[in-house]
Design an enzyme around this catalytic site. Structure first.
Site, PDB file in Angstrom:
ATOM      1  N   SER A   1       0.836  -1.191   0.000  1.00 15.29           N
ATOM      2  CA  SER A   1       0.000   0.000   0.000  1.00 15.29           C
ATOM      3  C   SER A   1       0.877   1.250   0.000  1.00 15.29           C
ATOM      4  O   SER A   1       1.630   1.458  -0.942  1.00 15.29           O
ATOM      5  CB  SER A   1      -0.982  -0.055   1.176  1.00 15.29           C
TER       6      SER A   1
ATOM      7  N   ASP B   1      -9.687  -5.699  -4.076  1.00 14.43           N
ATOM      8  CA  ASP B   1      -9.106  -4.758  -3.114  1.00 14.43           C
ATOM      9  C   ASP B   1     -10.104  -3.614  -2.885  1.00 14.43           C
ATOM     10  O   ASP B   1     -10.496  -2.925  -3.823  1.00 14.43           O
ATOM     11  CB  ASP B   1      -7.785  -4.211  -3.647  1.00 14.43           C
TER      12      ASP B   1
ATOM     13  N   HIS C   1      -7.145  -6.363   0.319  1.00  9.69           N
ATOM     14  CA  HIS C   1      -6.001  -5.449   0.444  1.00  9.69           C
ATOM     15  C   HIS C   1      -4.782  -6.167   1.037  1.00  9.69           C
ATOM     16  O   HIS C   1      -3.903  -5.542   1.602  1.00  9.69           O
ATOM     17  CB  HIS C   1      -6.400  -4.230   1.281  1.00  9.69           C
TER      18      HIS C   1
END
Length: 151
Positions: free
Chosen positions: A36, A99, A130
């Site tokens: 991320s 996601d 995620h």
């Protein structure tokens, strides 16, 4: 060695990139794994630093319309895709179609930009969201494979 990144909520470029260089001592022997915001940091780091490899998980290239992301500093200038690719021996990306934080299309834009300048090993999933699971054997195996191949 593993260390927690400082400033985890805001993930500021001005904090994370110097931490990677001066505390983690990321260099041309380092495999940088970024998830991320960490994936964004890994990309920006490789714009100006050589690394052995980069593994991106849920990577993105815009602030996604989020105020915290916009304030992070990662999206203030153009991406240097060619530099990223020339500064890494190899790049791998993990992306999941479901996601809920990073749209799959955004993850694929990262892959497309990188593939303009290098071969990128993109591994796609339908059901990892995620990538917040405690176990990620595909990532562990990918690192093992890359380390073994290099020996």
């Amino acid at each position: 060695f593993l260390r927690d990144m400082p400033d985890p909520l805001y993930a500021k470029r001005s904090v994370w990139l110097p931490f990677m260089e001066n505390t983690l001592l990321c260099d041309d022997a380092t495999i940088v794994v970024g998830h991320s915001s960490g994936a964004v940091a890994a990309l920006r780091y490789a714009e100006t630093h050589r690394v052995r490899g980069i593994i991106l998980v849920s990577a993105y290239l815009s602030d996604l319309g989020d105020d915290l992301e916009a304030a992070s500093g990662y999206f203030d200038g153009p991406w240097k895709w060619e530099s990223i690719c020339s500064n890494a021996e190899w790049i791998m990306q993990f992306a999941s179609r479901d996601d809920h934080l990073v749209p799959f299309s955004e993850q694929m834009k990262v892959a497309e930009e990188l593939k303009r300048f290098a071969e990128v090993d993109v591994r796609l999933f339908d059901d990892r969201n995620h990538f917040m699971q405690f176990q990620f054997p595909e990532l562990v195996n990918a690192i093992r494979q890359r380390v073994k191949v290099a020996k």
